[in-house]
Scaffold this motif. Structure first.
Motif, PDB file in Angstrom:
ATOM      1  N   TYR A 119       0.848  -1.199   0.000  1.00  8.03           N
ATOM      2  CA  TYR A 119       0.000   0.000   0.000  1.00  8.03           C
ATOM      3  C   TYR A 119       0.884   1.249   0.000  1.00  8.03           C
ATOM      4  CZ  TYR A 119      -3.287   3.440   1.971  1.00  8.03           C
ATOM      5  OH  TYR A 119      -4.053   4.555   2.207  1.00  8.03           O
ATOM      6  N   HIS A 120       1.992   1.183   0.761  1.00  4.68           N
ATOM      7  CA  HIS A 120       2.902   2.328   0.870  1.00  4.68           C
ATOM      8  C   HIS A 120       4.100   2.166  -0.060  1.00  4.68           C
ATOM      9  CE1 HIS A 120       1.287   2.283   5.174  1.00  4.68           C
ATOM     10  NE2 HIS A 120       0.889   3.439   4.676  1.00  4.68           N
ATOM     11  N   LEU A 122       4.275   8.441   1.625  1.00  5.50           N
ATOM     12  CA  LEU A 122       4.035   9.358   2.751  1.00  5.50           C
ATOM     13  C   LEU A 122       5.314  10.007   3.272  1.00  5.50           C
ATOM     14  CD1 LEU A 122       1.360   7.305   4.754  1.00  5.50           C
ATOM     15  CD2 LEU A 122       0.993   9.245   3.225  1.00  5.50           C
ATOM     16  N   TYR A 134       1.451  14.565   8.389  1.00  2.00           N
ATOM     17  CA  TYR A 134       0.597  13.380   8.605  1.00  2.00           C
ATOM     18  C   TYR A 134       0.431  13.091  10.096  1.00  2.00           C
ATOM     19  CZ  TYR A 134      -1.589   9.195   6.578  1.00  2.00           C
ATOM     20  OH  TYR A 134      -2.494   8.245   6.148  1.00  2.00           O
ATOM     21  N   GLY A 142      -4.050  -0.099  12.029  1.00  2.00           N
ATOM     22  CA  GLY A 142      -4.045  -0.242  10.563  1.00  2.00           C
ATOM     23  C   GLY A 142      -2.708   0.105   9.933  1.00  2.00           C
ATOM     24  N   ALA A 197      -1.048  -1.386   7.579  1.00  5.80           N
ATOM     25  CA  ALA A 197      -0.924  -1.762   6.151  1.00  5.80           C
ATOM     26  C   ALA A 197       0.484  -2.329   5.897  1.00  5.80           C
ATOM     27  CB  ALA A 197      -1.271  -0.595   5.242  1.00  5.80           C
ATOM     28  N   LEU A 253       4.635   3.432   8.058  1.00  5.47           N
ATOM     29  CA  LEU A 253       4.530   4.326   9.219  1.00  5.47           C
ATOM     30  C   LEU A 253       5.076   3.644  10.471  1.00  5.47           C
ATOM     31  CD1 LEU A 253       0.990   5.740   8.393  1.00  5.47           C
ATOM     32  CD2 LEU A 253       3.138   7.007   8.289  1.00  5.47           C
ATOM     33  N   GLU A 291      -3.642  -4.822  13.274  1.00  5.31           N
ATOM     34  CA  GLU A 291      -4.142  -5.013  11.912  1.00  5.31           C
ATOM     35  C   GLU A 291      -5.305  -6.005  11.936  1.00  5.31           C
ATOM     36  OE1 GLU A 291      -5.096  -4.273   8.967  1.00  5.31           O
ATOM     37  OE2 GLU A 291      -3.097  -3.563   8.383  1.00  5.31           O
ATOM     38  N   LEU A 292      -6.136  -5.953  10.907  1.00  2.00           N
ATOM     39  CA  LEU A 292      -7.254  -6.890  10.800  1.00  2.00           C
ATOM     40  C   LEU A 292      -6.758  -8.331  10.780  1.00  2.00           C
ATOM     41  CD1 LEU A 292      -9.745  -5.613   8.086  1.00  2.00           C
ATOM     42  CD2 LEU A 292     -10.246  -6.111  10.488  1.00  2.00           C
ATOM     43  N   GLN A 338      -5.926  -8.832   1.986  1.00  6.03           N
ATOM     44  CA  GLN A 338      -5.529  -8.589   3.387  1.00  6.03           C
ATOM     45  C   GLN A 338      -4.356  -9.491   3.775  1.00  6.03           C
ATOM     46  OE1 GLN A 338      -7.244  -5.398   4.118  1.00  6.03           O
ATOM     47  NE2 GLN A 338      -6.460  -6.318   5.976  1.00  6.03           N
ATOM     48  N   SER A 373      -9.276  -6.504  15.586  1.00  9.68           N
ATOM     49  CA  SER A 373     -10.027  -5.418  14.946  1.00  9.68           C
ATOM     50  C   SER A 373     -10.050  -4.228  15.894  1.00  9.68           C
ATOM     51  CB  SER A 373     -11.455  -5.853  14.648  1.00  9.68           C
ATOM     52  OG  SER A 373     -12.217  -4.717  14.280  1.00  9.68           O
ATOM     53  N   VAL A 374     -10.069  -3.061  15.314  1.00 10.43           N
ATOM     54  CA  VAL A 374     -10.135  -1.831  16.112  1.00 10.43           C
ATOM     55  C   VAL A 374     -11.424  -1.779  16.933  1.00 10.43           C
ATOM     56  CG1 VAL A 374     -11.216  -0.452  14.281  1.00 10.43           C
ATOM     57  CG2 VAL A 374      -9.764   0.682  15.964  1.00 10.43           C
ATOM     58  N   CYS A 386      -4.712   6.506  11.259  1.00 11.09           N
ATOM     59  CA  CYS A 386      -4.580   7.343  10.065  1.00 11.09           C
ATOM     60  C   CYS A 386      -5.180   6.635   8.859  1.00 11.09           C
ATOM     61  CB  CYS A 386      -3.102   7.652   9.813  1.00 11.09           C
ATOM     62  SG  CYS A 386      -2.367   8.595  11.177  1.00 11.09           S
ATOM     63  N   ALA A 387      -6.060   7.331   8.159  1.00 11.13           N
ATOM     64  CA  ALA A 387      -6.727   6.808   6.965  1.00 11.13           C
ATOM     65  C   ALA A 387      -7.427   5.475   7.250  1.00 11.13           C
ATOM     66  CB  ALA A 387      -5.738   6.678   5.800  1.00 11.13           C
ATOM     67  N   VAL A 388      -8.035   5.369   8.415  1.00  8.75           N
ATOM     68  CA  VAL A 388      -8.767   4.155   8.788  1.00  8.75           C
ATOM     69  C   VAL A 388     -10.252   4.473   9.002  1.00  8.75           C
ATOM     70  CG1 VAL A 388      -9.005   2.313  10.512  1.00  8.75           C
ATOM     71  CG2 VAL A 388      -6.720   3.103   9.865  1.00  8.75           C
ATOM     72  N   HIS A 401     -13.060   4.096   6.421  1.00  9.41           N
ATOM     73  CA  HIS A 401     -13.406   2.749   5.953  1.00  9.41           C
ATOM     74  C   HIS A 401     -14.260   1.968   6.952  1.00  9.41           C
ATOM     75  CE1 HIS A 401     -10.859   3.167   2.508  1.00  9.41           C
ATOM     76  NE2 HIS A 401      -9.805   3.427   3.254  1.00  9.41           N
TER      77      HIS A 401
HETATM   78  C1  LIG Z   1      -6.202   2.946   4.005  1.00  7.68           C
HETATM   79  S1  LIG Z   1      -5.148   1.917   4.953  1.00  7.68           S
HETATM   80  C2  LIG Z   1      -4.199   3.119   5.893  1.00  7.68           C
HETATM   81  C3  LIG Z   1      -2.826   2.608   6.249  1.00  7.68           C
HETATM   82  C4  LIG Z   1      -1.994   3.522   7.149  1.00  7.68           C
HETATM   83  N1  LIG Z   1      -2.594   3.668   8.451  1.00  7.68           N
HETATM   84  C5  LIG Z   1      -1.783   4.863   6.528  1.00  7.68           C
HETATM   85  O1  LIG Z   1      -2.193   5.874   7.121  1.00  7.68           O
HETATM   86  O2  LIG Z   1      -1.174   4.932   5.453  1.00  7.68           O
HETATM   87  C6  LIG Z   1      -6.303   1.291   6.182  1.00  7.68           C
HETATM   88  C7  LIG Z   1      -5.699   0.296   7.164  1.00  7.68           C
HETATM   89  O3  LIG Z   1      -6.657   0.007   8.185  1.00  7.68           O
HETATM   90  C8  LIG Z   1      -6.797  -1.405   8.320  1.00  7.68           C
HETATM   91  N2  LIG Z   1      -8.134  -1.708   8.816  1.00  7.68           N
HETATM   92  C9  LIG Z   1      -9.314  -1.671   8.140  1.00  7.68           C
HETATM   93  N3  LIG Z   1     -10.318  -2.036   8.960  1.00  7.68           N
HETATM   94  C10 LIG Z   1      -9.777  -2.298  10.174  1.00  7.68           C
HETATM   95  C11 LIG Z   1     -10.305  -2.743  11.426  1.00  7.68           C
HETATM   96  N4  LIG Z   1     -11.607  -2.978  11.595  1.00  7.68           N
HETATM   97  N5  LIG Z   1      -9.442  -2.939  12.452  1.00  7.68           N
HETATM   98  C12 LIG Z   1      -8.097  -2.702  12.294  1.00  7.68           C
HETATM   99  N6  LIG Z   1      -7.550  -2.274  11.139  1.00  7.68           N
HETATM  100  C13 LIG Z   1      -8.372  -2.084  10.092  1.00  7.68           C
HETATM  101  C14 LIG Z   1      -6.503  -1.929   6.920  1.00  7.68           C
HETATM  102  O4  LIG Z   1      -6.214  -3.295   6.885  1.00  7.68           O
HETATM  103  C15 LIG Z   1      -5.322  -1.045   6.525  1.00  7.68           C
HETATM  104  O5  LIG Z   1      -4.126  -1.503   7.094  1.00  7.68           O
END
Ligand SMILES: C[S@@+](CC[C@H](N)C(=O)[O-])C[C@H]1O[C@@H](n2cnc3c(N)ncnc32)[C@H](O)[C@@H]1O
Length: 304
Positions: free
Chosen positions: A27-28, A44, A51, A66, A68, A72, A87-88, A115, A139-140, A156-158, A161
């Motif tokens: 992803y990065h 990034l 950030y 998260g 990825a 980071l 992470e998931l 994933q 999971s978060v 960040c960026a989570v 979604h």
């Molecule tokens: C868009 S990426 C952002 C990655 C990184 N944090 C960044 O800022 O570049 C979203 C991340 O959140 C994770 N994620 C999505 N749903 C999640 C959940 N329910 N619990 C934990 N992590 C989750 C994804 O697997 C991924 O690693």
């Protein structure tokens, strides 16, 4: 707890045989030293100060939600943080939008494979850069006390979604003793017409100089910044598939206030997304760079 069926996070040991680059999805963008430079959707590196909203992680324990591909994570560690990433877990799927007349089976299978490749990329990075960071899989939505408390957390960026972003933030803040850092794309609704026009122009031409200058001049007070969330799924187009919200900073600031945190730093900046490396390419997709205004805040615990 609203999600009693989500298992508590479990520590994952680094694989004895680290995954190869071919088994990984990045992803990065990341420089892995001897293992080479990898291109991903987001680079990034040049944006880290913004950030993380200028946060200092030296000698801090950090919970990173998260991670990825671990770019980071690596930089948090380099900044002096002792990092635990969450992470998931395998089988704990993304919050895919349940459009009533869409058969999501194939998408979810592809997502689950991705994933796995994303977790592989984390361990590939971890091995190549000899990181000490720990990885929790779960999971978060469920971060119980047993996980421990951390000086700082980053998410960040989570949130965009997640079906339940406020609940997720409640889980993270409960484990955060001092400081939380949040980064999210800025909703277009927060921008004035002049900036929107520059954004469209930059996305059409690939030239971002004027937009960059404009974003650099904008203060937070110039944004339309409602304490509201913008809901993104559109059932008529069945898009997007895995983004729920655009989140104005004021909404998150208000919720952080409820959680006992006070925002003390705010940044507005521009990120480039290189969709050449994207996983999901809807029909009509063109591989190209697009520009995205982002905001970050850092907030300090002031209560409890
Ligand atoms: C868009 S990426 C952002 C990655 C990184 N944090 C960044 O800022 O570049 C979203 C991340 O959140 C994770 N994620 C999505 N749903 C999640 C959940 N329910 N619990 C934990 N992590 C989750 C994804 O697997 C991924 O690693």
């Amino acid at each position: 707890m609203m999600h009693p069926n989500i298992p508590a996070p479990a520590l994952e040991a680094p694989p004895v045989e680290p995954p190869t680059r071919d088994q990984s999805f990045f992803y990065h963008s990341i420089d892995l030293g001897d293992a080479g430079i990898i291109k991903g959707q987001f680079d990034l590196g040049p944006h880290l100060h913004n950030y993380w909203a200028g946060a200092n992680f030296e000698n801090q324990t950090v919970l990173e939600i998260g991670p990825a591909s671990g770019f980071l994570t690596a930089r948090l560690e380099r900044a002096g943080g002792e990092v635990t990433a969450l992470e998931l877990a395998q089988g704990a799927d993304w919050d895919v939008i349940p459009y009533r007349d869409w058969d999501s089976t194939e998408f979810k299978i592809a997502r689950s494979t991705l994933q796995m490749q994303l977790r592989n990329s984390f361990w590939h990075t971890h091995n190549a850069l000899s990181l000490d960071a720990k990885l929790l899989l779960g999971s978060v939505y469920n971060i119980p006390e047993a996980v421990g408390d951390f000086d700082c957390s980053t998410i960040c960026a989570v949130l965009l979604h997640l079906r339940h972003p406020l609940e997720a933030l409640e889980q993270v803040t409960a484990r955060t003793k001092k400081q939380i850092v949040i980064a999210e794309p800025l909703p277009g609704e927060c921008l004035d017409q002049e900036t929107i026009d520059l954004l469209h122009g930059a996305n059409r031409t690939g030239q971002s100089d004027a937009l960059l200058q404009r974003i650099g001049q904008l203060s937070r007070a110039q944004l339309a910044d409602p304490a509201a969330l913008f809901f993104r799924p559109d059932h008529t187009t069945q898009a997007p598939k895995e983004t729920w919200w655009s989140l104005p900073p004021a909404a998150i600031e208000a919720w952080l206030g409820v959680m006992g945190f006070r925002v003390d730093a705010f940044k507005l900046y521009l990120l480039e997304h290189d969709s050449t490396y994207a996983f999901h390419k809807p029909s009509g997709h063109q591989d190209r760079k697009t520009f995205h205004p982002y905001w970050s805040i850092s907030a300090t615990r002031v209560k409890g």
